[in-house]
Scaffold this motif. Structure first.
Motif, PDB file in Angstrom:
ATOM      1  N   ASP A   1       0.689  -1.199  -0.109  1.00 38.33           N
ATOM      2  CA  ASP A   1      -0.111  -0.145  -0.154  1.00 38.33           C
ATOM      3  C   ASP A   1       0.752   1.244  -0.124  1.00 38.33           C
ATOM      4  O   ASP A   1       0.220   2.473   0.174  1.00 38.33           O
ATOM      5  CB  ASP A   1      -0.948  -0.036   1.163  1.00 38.33           C
ATOM      6  CG  ASP A   1      -0.111   0.026   2.705  1.00 38.33           C
ATOM      7  OD1 ASP A   1       0.912  -0.107   2.370  1.00 38.33           O
ATOM      8  OD2 ASP A   1      -0.930   0.024   3.596  1.00 38.33           O
ATOM      9  N   TRP A   2       2.109   1.272  -0.348  1.00 40.35           N
ATOM     10  CA  TRP A   2       3.156   2.320  -0.058  1.00 40.35           C
ATOM     11  C   TRP A   2       3.306   2.838  -1.592  1.00 40.35           C
ATOM     12  O   TRP A   2       4.261   3.857  -1.732  1.00 40.35           O
ATOM     13  CB  TRP A   2       4.341   1.859   0.890  1.00 40.35           C
ATOM     14  CG  TRP A   2       5.025   0.976   0.281  1.00 40.35           C
ATOM     15  CD1 TRP A   2       6.029   1.074  -0.803  1.00 40.35           C
ATOM     16  CD2 TRP A   2       4.983  -0.264   0.705  1.00 40.35           C
ATOM     17  NE1 TRP A   2       6.502  -0.545  -0.803  1.00 40.35           N
ATOM     18  CE2 TRP A   2       5.946  -1.093   0.135  1.00 40.35           C
ATOM     19  CE3 TRP A   2       4.257  -1.035   1.873  1.00 40.35           C
ATOM     20  CZ2 TRP A   2       6.137  -2.505   0.555  1.00 40.35           C
ATOM     21  CZ3 TRP A   2       4.461  -2.332   2.237  1.00 40.35           C
ATOM     22  CH2 TRP A   2       5.349  -2.970   1.453  1.00 40.35           C
ATOM     23  N   THR A   3       2.889   2.306  -2.484  1.00 41.90           N
ATOM     24  CA  THR A   3       3.311   2.376  -4.083  1.00 41.90           C
ATOM     25  C   THR A   3       2.327   3.470  -4.601  1.00 41.90           C
ATOM     26  O   THR A   3       1.128   3.532  -3.886  1.00 41.90           O
ATOM     27  CB  THR A   3       3.184   1.330  -4.872  1.00 41.90           C
ATOM     28  OG1 THR A   3       2.358   0.478  -4.891  1.00 41.90           O
ATOM     29  CG2 THR A   3       4.574   0.396  -4.404  1.00 41.90           C
ATOM     30  N   SER A   4       2.531   4.197  -5.511  1.00 42.43           N
ATOM     31  CA  SER A   4       1.680   5.278  -6.105  1.00 42.43           C
ATOM     32  C   SER A   4       0.228   4.585  -6.392  1.00 42.43           C
ATOM     33  O   SER A   4      -0.917   5.183  -6.663  1.00 42.43           O
ATOM     34  CB  SER A   4       2.285   5.984  -7.234  1.00 42.43           C
ATOM     35  OG  SER A   4       2.518   5.175  -8.299  1.00 42.43           O
TER      36      SER A   4
ATOM     37  N   ALA B   1       0.148  -1.817  10.639  1.00 41.94           N
ATOM     38  CA  ALA B   1      -1.204  -1.803   9.853  1.00 41.94           C
ATOM     39  C   ALA B   1      -0.873  -2.728   8.804  1.00 41.94           C
ATOM     40  O   ALA B   1      -1.371  -3.817   8.267  1.00 41.94           O
ATOM     41  CB  ALA B   1      -1.890  -0.498   9.533  1.00 41.94           C
ATOM     42  N   SER B   2       0.258  -2.274   7.886  1.00 36.70           N
ATOM     43  CA  SER B   2       0.732  -3.031   6.818  1.00 36.70           C
ATOM     44  C   SER B   2       1.247  -4.369   7.075  1.00 36.70           C
ATOM     45  O   SER B   2       1.148  -5.316   6.147  1.00 36.70           O
ATOM     46  CB  SER B   2       1.829  -2.161   5.890  1.00 36.70           C
ATOM     47  OG  SER B   2       2.078  -2.760   4.774  1.00 36.70           O
ATOM     48  N   CYS B   3       1.972  -4.498   8.421  1.00 27.65           N
ATOM     49  CA  CYS B   3       2.621  -6.024   8.723  1.00 27.65           C
ATOM     50  C   CYS B   3       1.385  -6.667   8.990  1.00 27.65           C
ATOM     51  O   CYS B   3       1.309  -7.875   8.381  1.00 27.65           O
ATOM     52  CB  CYS B   3       3.431  -5.653   9.759  1.00 27.65           C
ATOM     53  SG  CYS B   3       5.142  -4.978   9.536  1.00 27.65           S
ATOM     54  N   ARG B   4       0.334  -6.254   9.669  1.00 27.59           N
ATOM     55  CA  ARG B   4      -0.863  -7.165   9.892  1.00 27.59           C
ATOM     56  C   ARG B   4      -1.464  -7.576   8.556  1.00 27.59           C
ATOM     57  O   ARG B   4      -2.036  -8.679   8.309  1.00 27.59           O
ATOM     58  CB  ARG B   4      -1.852  -6.272  10.720  1.00 27.59           C
ATOM     59  CG  ARG B   4      -1.429  -6.215  11.949  1.00 27.59           C
ATOM     60  CD  ARG B   4      -2.586  -5.874  13.178  1.00 27.59           C
ATOM     61  NE  ARG B   4      -3.075  -4.405  12.835  1.00 27.59           N
ATOM     62  CZ  ARG B   4      -2.551  -3.289  13.331  1.00 27.59           C
ATOM     63  NH1 ARG B   4      -1.595  -3.363  14.198  1.00 27.59           N
ATOM     64  NH2 ARG B   4      -3.074  -2.117  13.019  1.00 27.59           N
TER      65      ARG B   4
ATOM     66  N   ILE C   1       7.038   2.214   3.795  1.00 30.51           N
ATOM     67  CA  ILE C   1       6.149   3.098   4.740  1.00 30.51           C
ATOM     68  C   ILE C   1       7.049   4.214   5.033  1.00 30.51           C
ATOM     69  O   ILE C   1       6.307   5.581   5.172  1.00 30.51           O
ATOM     70  CB  ILE C   1       5.686   2.464   5.989  1.00 30.51           C
ATOM     71  CG1 ILE C   1       4.804   1.121   5.627  1.00 30.51           C
ATOM     72  CG2 ILE C   1       4.894   3.360   6.655  1.00 30.51           C
ATOM     73  CD1 ILE C   1       3.665   1.461   4.708  1.00 30.51           C
ATOM     74  N   ALA C   2       8.209   4.253   5.200  1.00 24.66           N
ATOM     75  CA  ALA C   2       8.991   5.314   5.457  1.00 24.66           C
ATOM     76  C   ALA C   2       8.925   6.215   4.291  1.00 24.66           C
ATOM     77  O   ALA C   2       8.730   7.529   4.484  1.00 24.66           O
ATOM     78  CB  ALA C   2      10.386   5.031   5.677  1.00 24.66           C
TER      79      ALA C   2
END
Length: 447
Positions: free
Chosen positions: A89-92, A185-188, A233-234
């Motif tokens: 979920d961190w890509t454009s 959240a992303s890890c879950r 995420i960073a």
């Protein structure tokens, strides 16, 4: 496979996937494919070169690589690892990852693939009726991506740049809560079992622990995926994240600590003998770890920068030693309830490949148990007051020790060992050609 395809069907916003294999440096390499090719990836219909796992850290082919020239740079079969399709979920645009490993045309595992190398070690454990229970602790730095050199990030709360250590600071955790929340959240969403988070000793340094699992292969998967998630995420929050072993010469390094115990067929922890000292099996496992530590240091410290972390009085080990509740030694036996008796391996930097780290740690421990190797006396004081064998002090020594190591030959295939050594020697030669700004400033006119 049907569940994975059903999940993808419920997410029509994902129109592309990443399919990837983990190389010897711990870097995921692969392809972008359309989502409608998911079945092909899951059914083993994709192929990528054997040599993919042996690229150097810059993604360059290894000169004279046997994986290229012995077979014409042939393709291997890409097997799905069985892990769920992993949302990103961190890509454009939203996408997802399908993790793969390499196999021969006859379906047998390619043991030059680091994930397959760990799987082979776990088969040896299964033959003894033993199950490793494994957890990892990973440290990383956040820094300002606009700077040419690593500097502390700007606090989202104060707007000021971090410039001091803040070990175990709750305020620093709170200041970066939005970033940490999104990591969790992303890890879950990916099934990565994140546990506690702390502010560590360095400027903008954090540690997030992953929970113990009775599946070492999944634990290694989780560590690889966790590193990628933190970096992604960073970026989403305007930071950069680094698992480099020693990004700051005068501050704490980033470690990858491994905790493990062993369960028998009845679910009993064989390291527990009802006392604080632990069982004979535990001490034999420690004996195996110590006996192979020098030759396996390259696994734990695989890069030029890695050896900057392994310095005296830095909480990173420099000698082959063990002890109870002693963070100055390579192998620590933590306190706590007897039923949870475990070994903590403290040598690896966060820049190491988690598959190779766990294969080495668990493999050496098993050899120690099989051969009833003695651990010697535990160190109860500062290691500097004892005469102890040293870890290889530099990259050249680490490469040479790995190449000549008999235990490494027992744990890893010739394909993996040869490719790893060739990769490290090529990287070493590349660094040898570079003259740093500090060298120029020091010597250009003074000598």
């Amino acid at each position: 496979m049907d569940d994975a395809l059903a999940w993808l069907a419920k997410h029509p916003e994902i129109d592309s996937l990443r399919v990837a294999v983990c190389d010897l440096n711990g870097v995921l390499r692969g392809k972008r494919i359309a989502s409608d090719q998911a079945r092909k990836a899951l059914e083993g219909g994709m192929r990528m070169p054997y040599s993919l796992v042996g690229l150097d850290i810059w993604g360059e082919d290894i000169e004279g690589n046997a994986l290229v020239f012995s077979n014409g740079d042939a393709d291997a079969i890409c097997h799905w690892t069985g892990r769920d399709i992993l949302p990103i979920d961190w890509t454009s645009h939203p996408t997802a990852l399908v993790p793969l490993s390499l196999a021969h045309d006859d379906g047998s595992p390619f043991l030059g693939d680091p994930r397959q190398a760990l799987a082979a070690i776990l088969k040896r454990y299964a033959g003894h009726g033993l199950t490793p229970v494994v957890a990892t602790e990973l440290e990383f730095y956040l820094f300002d991506p606009t700077s040419n050199k690593p500097v502390g990030p700007v606090s989202p709360v104060t707007g000021k740049r971090l410039d001091s250590d803040a070990a175990l600071s709750i305020d620093e955790i709170d200041a970066f809560e939005s970033f940490i929340h999104d990591v969790y959240a992303s890890c879950r969403a990916q099934g990565i079992p994140v546990d506690t988070a702390i502010a560590e000793n360095g400027v903008g340094q954090f540690e997030i622990n992953l929970n113990h699992l009775p599946d070492a292969l999944r634990a290694a998967d989780d560590a690889v995926l966790f590193k990628r998630t933190v970096k992604g995420i960073a970026r989403k929050h305007g930071f950069a994240a680094s698992f480099m072993a020693k990004p700051y010469g005068d501050r704490a390094g980033n470690g990858l600590h491994v905790h493990f115990s062993l369960l028998d067929r009845d679910g009993n922890n064989i390291f527990n003998d009802g006392t604080d000292k632990g069982s004979d099996a535990m001490r034999h496992a420690v004996g195996g770890l110590l006996s192979g530590m020098a030759e396996s240091t390259l696994i734990f410290a695989p890069h030029f920068n890695s050896y900057r972390r392994l310095r005296p009085n830095s909480y990173a080990p420099t000698v082959v030693a063990w002890g109870y509740e002693n963070r100055m030694v390579a192998i620590r036996i933590p306190g706590g309830p007897n039923k949870a008796r475990r070994i903590e391996h403290r040598v690896a930097g966060a820049d190491a490949n988690p598959y190779l780290v766990l294969a080495t740690v668990l493999g050496a421990a098993l050899i120690g148990i099989e051969r009833r190797l003695e651990a010697g006396e535990p160190i109860v004081s500062d290691v500097g007051s004892h005469s102890l064998p040293n870890l290889p002090p530099d990259w050249v020594s680490g490469i040479n020790a790995f190449e000549a190591g008999p235990l490494m030959a027992e744990l890893f295939s010739a394909d993996l060992r040869d490719a790893f050594v060739a990769c490290k020697r090529q990287e070493l030669n590349t660094f040898a050609k570079e003259v740093s700004d500090f060298e120029i400033e020091t010597y250009l006119e003074s000598v």
